[in-house]
Design an enzyme around this catalytic site. Structure first.
Site, mmCIF file in Angstrom:
data_model
loop_
_atom_site.group_PDB
_atom_site.id
_atom_site.type_symbol
_atom_site.label_atom_id
_atom_site.label_comp_id
_atom_site.label_asym_id
_atom_site.label_seq_id
_atom_site.Cartn_x
_atom_site.Cartn_y
_atom_site.Cartn_z
ATOM 1 C CD GLU A 127 -8.037 6.678 4.178
ATOM 2 O OE1 GLU A 127 -8.330 6.259 3.187
ATOM 3 O OE2 GLU A 127 -6.394 6.419 4.432
ATOM 4 C CG HIS A 131 -2.149 1.314 1.068
ATOM 5 N ND1 HIS A 131 -3.099 0.910 1.789
ATOM 6 C CD2 HIS A 131 -2.164 1.553 0.650
ATOM 7 C CE1 HIS A 131 -3.807 2.156 1.388
ATOM 8 N NE2 HIS A 131 -3.219 2.775 0.659
#
Ligand code: ADE
Ligand code: ZN
Length: 336
Positions: free
Chosen positions: A199, A16
């Site tokens: 998130e 990521h």
């Protein structure tokens, strides 16, 4: 072996990492000068001082503005090579890089220019540094489905140079389902599928990413722990989560590192990995993420080995590529 050395020696995959988010202010200034771009900051110091974010959007506004200095193939090449050097120094053996082509094509930079620079850096990173990599094209979710299809059309002739697709940018109000047809098309093209979810967005976005986009990995996903049924599914199906602790603190997903839920996720049996997201903006690369979370949550060496092992298993490499890294990992684990 001290903690820093132990972390560095663990072979790990970074899964990521937004390559545009590895643009350090020093390089931003150099490129601005070289390319005749005017920045809204007077100095490198002033730039760093502007990196005081209150949430994801306040970061994204600054991140997209910074990317305006990237114009030529060479700029993308130098950006990625600088990242690969730092990653290698942190013990990264493999990196799967996100890139945001829409940020660049909107400014008149050709898709091919972006791809060529990143691809050439990937080849040199393997040859010169021994770091392997893949490219993952991310669709900007604040833009429309039609915009995503348009960039997919530009990418289609380069299908073999791109390993997968992802979904990033402003999460709230842009649920994964908005891109269901785009991801179905990518699935048919044989691309690997990931998406940012959970998130800032709710657990329902994680369900949607799994069920409607058919993604194989969740980027972030820390809010999944609010839904025990979702956690049970992620554990059962071994869906990896690419967690980014420094990012979560800088964007105020958690008030401080001691309150991060990573240890809880690990103990619950989730396939969690550690990553840096946008290291130039969030205060550190993957090694720093390992170090700060290990110290704040009192992680054991065994936890750190698990995190590195998870990253190797969650990567999109072949068994043959992964095998020697796993052997090396177990050797390091045995030496602590
Ligand atoms: N783009 C770059 N970093 C991101 C993040 N953490 N979340 C969503 N989009 C992003
Ligand atoms: Zn991200």
């Amino acid at each position: 072996m001290d903690l820093k050395a132990f972390i560095r020696r663990l072979p790990k995959a970074e899964l990521h990492l937004h390559i545009e988010g590895s643009l350090e202010p020093e390089m931003m200034f150099d490129l601005a000068r070289r390319n005749g771009v005017i920045l809204p900051y007077a100095s490198v110091e002033e730039t760093r001082e502007a990196y005081a974010f209150s949430d994801l959007q306040s970061f994204l506004d600054i991140y997209y503005a910074g990317a305006a200095v990237l114009i030529h193939e060479r700029d993308f090449y130098e950006l990625a090579m600088a990242y690969f050097r730092r990653a290698q120094a942190d013990g990264v053996v493999h990196a799967e890089l996100f890139f945001d082509p829409q940020t660049h094509t909107a400014r008149g930079v050709a898709f091919e220019t972006v791809l060529a620079g990143l691809e050439r850096a990937g080849q040199d990173a393997l040859a010169q540094l021994g770091v392997s990599s893949r490219l993952i094209l991310c669709f900007l979710r604040h833009l429309s489905e039609a915009d995503a299809f348009a960039i997919l059309e530009q990418a289609r002739p380069h299908r073999h140079r791109i390993h997968g697709v992802g979904l990033d940018s402003s999460e709230q109000g842009h649920p994964p389902a908005k891109f269901e047809r785009v991801f179905a098309c990518c699935h048919d093209l044989g691309l690997r599928l990931v998406a940012h979810a959970g998130e800032e967005g709710p657990p329902s976005y994680v369900w949607e990413a799994l069920d409607r986009l058919r993604i194989e990995r969740i980027d972030h996903g820390v809010r999944a722990t609010e839904d025990p049924e979702l956690v049970a599914r992620l554990v059962r199906e071994r869906i990896p989560l690419t967690v980014c602790p420094l990012s979560n603190i800088k964007l105020r997903v958690f008030p401080d590192m001691a309150q991060h839920n990573l240890k809880h996720m690990l103990d619950r049996g989730l396939c969690v990995t550690l990553n840096s997201d946008d290291p130039a903006y969030f205060g550190g690369y993957i090694g720093q993420n390992f170090l700060e979370i290990a110290q704040a949550l009192n992680l054991s060496r065994n936890d750190l080995v698990t995190l590195a092992r998870n990253s190797l298993h969650a990567s999109f490499v072949t068994h043959a590529e992964r095998a020697p890294w796993l052997v090396e990992l177990e050797a390091v684990a045995g030496q602590d």
